[in-house]
Design a protein around this motif. Structure first.
Motif, PDB file in Angstrom:
ATOM      1  N   HIS A   1      -2.759   6.377   1.186  1.00 53.86           N
ATOM      2  CA  HIS A   1      -2.361   4.988   1.277  1.00 53.86           C
ATOM      3  C   HIS A   1      -0.884   4.898   0.940  1.00 53.86           C
ATOM      4  O   HIS A   1      -0.387   5.546   0.035  1.00 53.86           O
ATOM      5  CB  HIS A   1      -3.193   4.107   0.337  1.00 53.86           C
ATOM      6  CG  HIS A   1      -3.211   4.554  -1.086  1.00 53.86           C
ATOM      7  ND1 HIS A   1      -3.826   5.715  -1.499  1.00 53.86           N
ATOM      8  CD2 HIS A   1      -2.684   4.004  -2.209  1.00 53.86           C
ATOM      9  CE1 HIS A   1      -3.699   5.862  -2.801  1.00 53.86           C
ATOM     10  NE2 HIS A   1      -2.997   4.845  -3.258  1.00 53.86           N
TER      11      HIS A   1
ATOM     12  N   ALA B   1       2.949   3.232   0.069  1.00 57.01           N
ATOM     13  CA  ALA B   1       3.520   2.471  -1.035  1.00 57.01           C
ATOM     14  C   ALA B   1       4.214   1.224  -0.507  1.00 57.01           C
ATOM     15  O   ALA B   1       4.848   1.247   0.548  1.00 57.01           O
ATOM     16  CB  ALA B   1       4.521   3.335  -1.805  1.00 57.01           C
ATOM     17  N   THR B   2       4.091   0.137  -1.245  1.00 52.73           N
ATOM     18  CA  THR B   2       4.856  -1.065  -0.944  1.00 52.73           C
ATOM     19  C   THR B   2       6.290  -0.853  -1.421  1.00 52.73           C
ATOM     20  O   THR B   2       6.513  -0.380  -2.535  1.00 52.73           O
ATOM     21  CB  THR B   2       4.255  -2.288  -1.654  1.00 52.73           C
ATOM     22  OG1 THR B   2       2.912  -2.470  -1.213  1.00 52.73           O
ATOM     23  CG2 THR B   2       5.060  -3.539  -1.362  1.00 52.73           C
TER      24      THR B   2
ATOM     25  N   PRO C   1       2.412  -1.409   2.655  1.00 51.15           N
ATOM     26  CA  PRO C   1       1.910  -0.040   2.831  1.00 51.15           C
ATOM     27  C   PRO C   1       1.630   0.274   4.299  1.00 51.15           C
ATOM     28  O   PRO C   1       1.051  -0.541   5.021  1.00 51.15           O
ATOM     29  CB  PRO C   1       0.616  -0.040   2.012  1.00 51.15           C
ATOM     30  CG  PRO C   1       0.851  -1.074   0.962  1.00 51.15           C
ATOM     31  CD  PRO C   1       1.644  -2.147   1.637  1.00 51.15           C
TER      32      PRO C   1
ATOM     33  N   ASP D   1       5.899   0.893  -4.875  1.00 50.81           N
ATOM     34  CA  ASP D   1       4.546   0.887  -5.416  1.00 50.81           C
ATOM     35  C   ASP D   1       4.524   0.288  -6.821  1.00 50.81           C
ATOM     36  O   ASP D   1       3.800   0.762  -7.705  1.00 50.81           O
ATOM     37  CB  ASP D   1       3.973   2.307  -5.433  1.00 50.81           C
ATOM     38  CG  ASP D   1       2.453   2.313  -5.601  1.00 50.81           C
ATOM     39  OD1 ASP D   1       1.802   1.407  -5.072  1.00 50.81           O
ATOM     40  OD2 ASP D   1       1.939   3.239  -6.270  1.00 50.81           O
TER      41      ASP D   1
ATOM     42  N   ILE E   1       5.855  10.276  -5.853  1.00 51.99           N
ATOM     43  CA  ILE E   1       5.006   9.710  -4.803  1.00 51.99           C
ATOM     44  C   ILE E   1       5.737   9.615  -3.474  1.00 51.99           C
ATOM     45  O   ILE E   1       5.217   9.050  -2.515  1.00 51.99           O
ATOM     46  CB  ILE E   1       4.467   8.316  -5.201  1.00 51.99           C
ATOM     47  CG1 ILE E   1       5.606   7.311  -5.336  1.00 51.99           C
ATOM     48  CG2 ILE E   1       3.641   8.402  -6.474  1.00 51.99           C
ATOM     49  CD1 ILE E   1       5.121   5.877  -5.501  1.00 51.99           C
ATOM     50  N   SER E   2       6.947  10.150  -3.406  1.00 52.33           N
ATOM     51  CA  SER E   2       7.721  10.116  -2.166  1.00 52.33           C
ATOM     52  C   SER E   2       8.156  11.525  -1.792  1.00 52.33           C
ATOM     53  O   SER E   2       8.122  12.438  -2.612  1.00 52.33           O
ATOM     54  CB  SER E   2       8.947   9.208  -2.323  1.00 52.33           C
ATOM     55  OG  SER E   2       9.834   9.724  -3.306  1.00 52.33           O
TER      56      SER E   2
ATOM     57  N   ARG F   1       3.174   9.061  -0.557  1.00 53.25           N
ATOM     58  CA  ARG F   1       2.874   7.678  -0.188  1.00 53.25           C
ATOM     59  C   ARG F   1       4.065   7.047   0.526  1.00 53.25           C
ATOM     60  O   ARG F   1       3.912   6.047   1.224  1.00 53.25           O
ATOM     61  CB  ARG F   1       2.495   6.890  -1.433  1.00 53.25           C
ATOM     62  CG  ARG F   1       1.259   7.468  -2.122  1.00 53.25           C
ATOM     63  CD  ARG F   1       0.870   6.674  -3.337  1.00 53.25           C
ATOM     64  NE  ARG F   1       0.514   5.314  -2.958  1.00 53.25           N
ATOM     65  CZ  ARG F   1       0.203   4.368  -3.844  1.00 53.25           C
ATOM     66  NH1 ARG F   1       0.221   4.654  -5.141  1.00 53.25           N
ATOM     67  NH2 ARG F   1      -0.121   3.163  -3.437  1.00 53.25           N
TER      68      ARG F   1
ATOM     69  N   THR G   1       3.721   4.994   4.214  1.00 51.28           N
ATOM     70  CA  THR G   1       4.899   4.172   4.472  1.00 51.28           C
ATOM     71  C   THR G   1       6.042   5.099   4.885  1.00 51.28           C
ATOM     72  O   THR G   1       6.317   6.086   4.209  1.00 51.28           O
ATOM     73  CB  THR G   1       5.298   3.365   3.229  1.00 51.28           C
ATOM     74  OG1 THR G   1       4.179   2.578   2.803  1.00 51.28           O
ATOM     75  CG2 THR G   1       6.476   2.455   3.522  1.00 51.28           C
TER      76      THR G   1
END
Length: 336
Positions: free
Chosen positions: A15, A17-18, A43, A78, A92-93, A190, A222
């Motif tokens: 999923h 990330a915003t 996302p 996120d 997370i990236s 993410r 994303t």
């Protein structure tokens, strides 16, 4: 790219990330690199950072992935605020190939790059259970991780001149782009950031590159892509070179154009970011190594340099680890 396609222990779907920015800006010793960047990406969105070379596109990409420290405005990935949670955002990236930061080694073969990343991912994936597995089981998991990432990136190893033994220097531009994305996907990020997406690509290859990024976004990740011309279906963020710092008026559903200064400011800010890229990309789950890398880049630097890149004492920190782990993992590949 489903959980089964990247060789992870779980079957959960990735999923994205915003990503939120509000008046986000970075100022280096020679002026503004970018400023007044405002947008919101949900996302699984495909975000295109559009602008001419030297307009701060790459620095914005590095700042939004926690690799460069911005000092104006507010941004979150996120829910993690930047720059205070840079290390957490890095975990997370992932970056595709960024010139001058984490370029592919032209002397390495495709297989060597993939095996190296799999070894490093295994060493720093944070799972004690994975380290206790039998060698044959670990090898199978690494192979599955590689196969899944290669498939998701659309890299056809059999179509290469020498298969997976093809050297990076012999790859076409689109093939090298696919390889860099495959390496990034092995950590199941993410947020995936890709620089110079359409550089030196024919119209047909450019269409293939965007089709790939759309497929990754559709699968849940994303995607943040730097380009000279954004596709119509992407969320477009435009950087403008040589502006005074005033933000253009917003229109409904369109992010305000980001204003930036000259390439000199960008080059100064990017220089120290390149020094820490190796540790941050190969040890995504080893935040202690990331913190050391950030500290190394500021040694002997000016106060302005320190303000542009790296973390402060107020940033998030985790347990420190030794550097021998990274050296051991590289030694397994024969690269140390």
């Amino acid at each position: 790219m489903g959980g089964e396609s990247v060789g992870t222990e779980t079957e959960e779907q990735p999923h994205g990330a915003t990503v939120v920015a509000d008046g986000f800006g970075l100022k280096g010793p020679r002026g503004w690199v970018f400023r007044q960047v405002s947008f919101r990406a949900e996302p699984g969105a495909l975000v295109a950072v559009e602008g001419p070379s030297g307009s701060g596109r790459t620095c914005l990409l590095l700042a939004l992935t926690g690799r460069m420290k911005a000092g104006e405005g507010h941004a979150e990935v996120d829910g993690l605020p930047l720059p205070r949670k840079m290390a957490a955002v890095r975990r997370i990236s992932a970056l595709g190939q960024v010139p001058g930061v984490n370029e592919l080694d032209p002397a390495f073969t495709v297989a060597e790059h993939l095996r190296e990343r799999a070894l490093l991912q295994r060493r720093y994936d944070g799972s004690v259970r994975a380290l206790l597995r039998r060698p044959a089981e670990r090898a199978a998991t690494a192979r599955a991780r590689i196969d899944g990432a290669v498939k998701a990136a659309g890299l056809d190893l059999d179509a290469l001149p020498k298969g997976e033994r093809t050297s990076v220097r012999d790859l076409e531009r689109l093939e090298a782009l696919r390889l860099s994305i495959a390496l990034a996907l092995m950590g199941r990020p993410r947020l995936l950031a890709v620089d110079d997406t359409d550089l030196k690509l024919s119209d047909a290859d450019r269409a293939e590159a965007w089709a790939l990024l759309r497929s990754l976004a559709a699968a849940g990740t994303t995607v943040l892509a730097v380009c000279s011309k954004a596709p119509e279906d992407a969320l477009r963020i435009t950087t403008l070179s040589g502006e005074t710092g005033e933000t253009a008026p917003r229109t409904s559903g369109t992010p305000a154009p980001a204003t930036t200064e000259t390439a000199a400011a960008k080059a100064t800010a990017t220089k120290t970011a390149a020094a820490e890229a190796t540790a941050t990309e190969t040890a995504a789950a080893d935040p202690g190594a990331e913190a050391r890398a950030a500290a190394d880049t500021t040694t002997g630097a000016t106060d302005a340099d320190r303000a542009a890149v790296g973390e402060t004492a107020a940033d998030d920190t985790t347990d420190a680890t030794t550097e021998e782990g990274a050296a051991d993992a590289l030694a397994e590949t024969g690269r140390a």
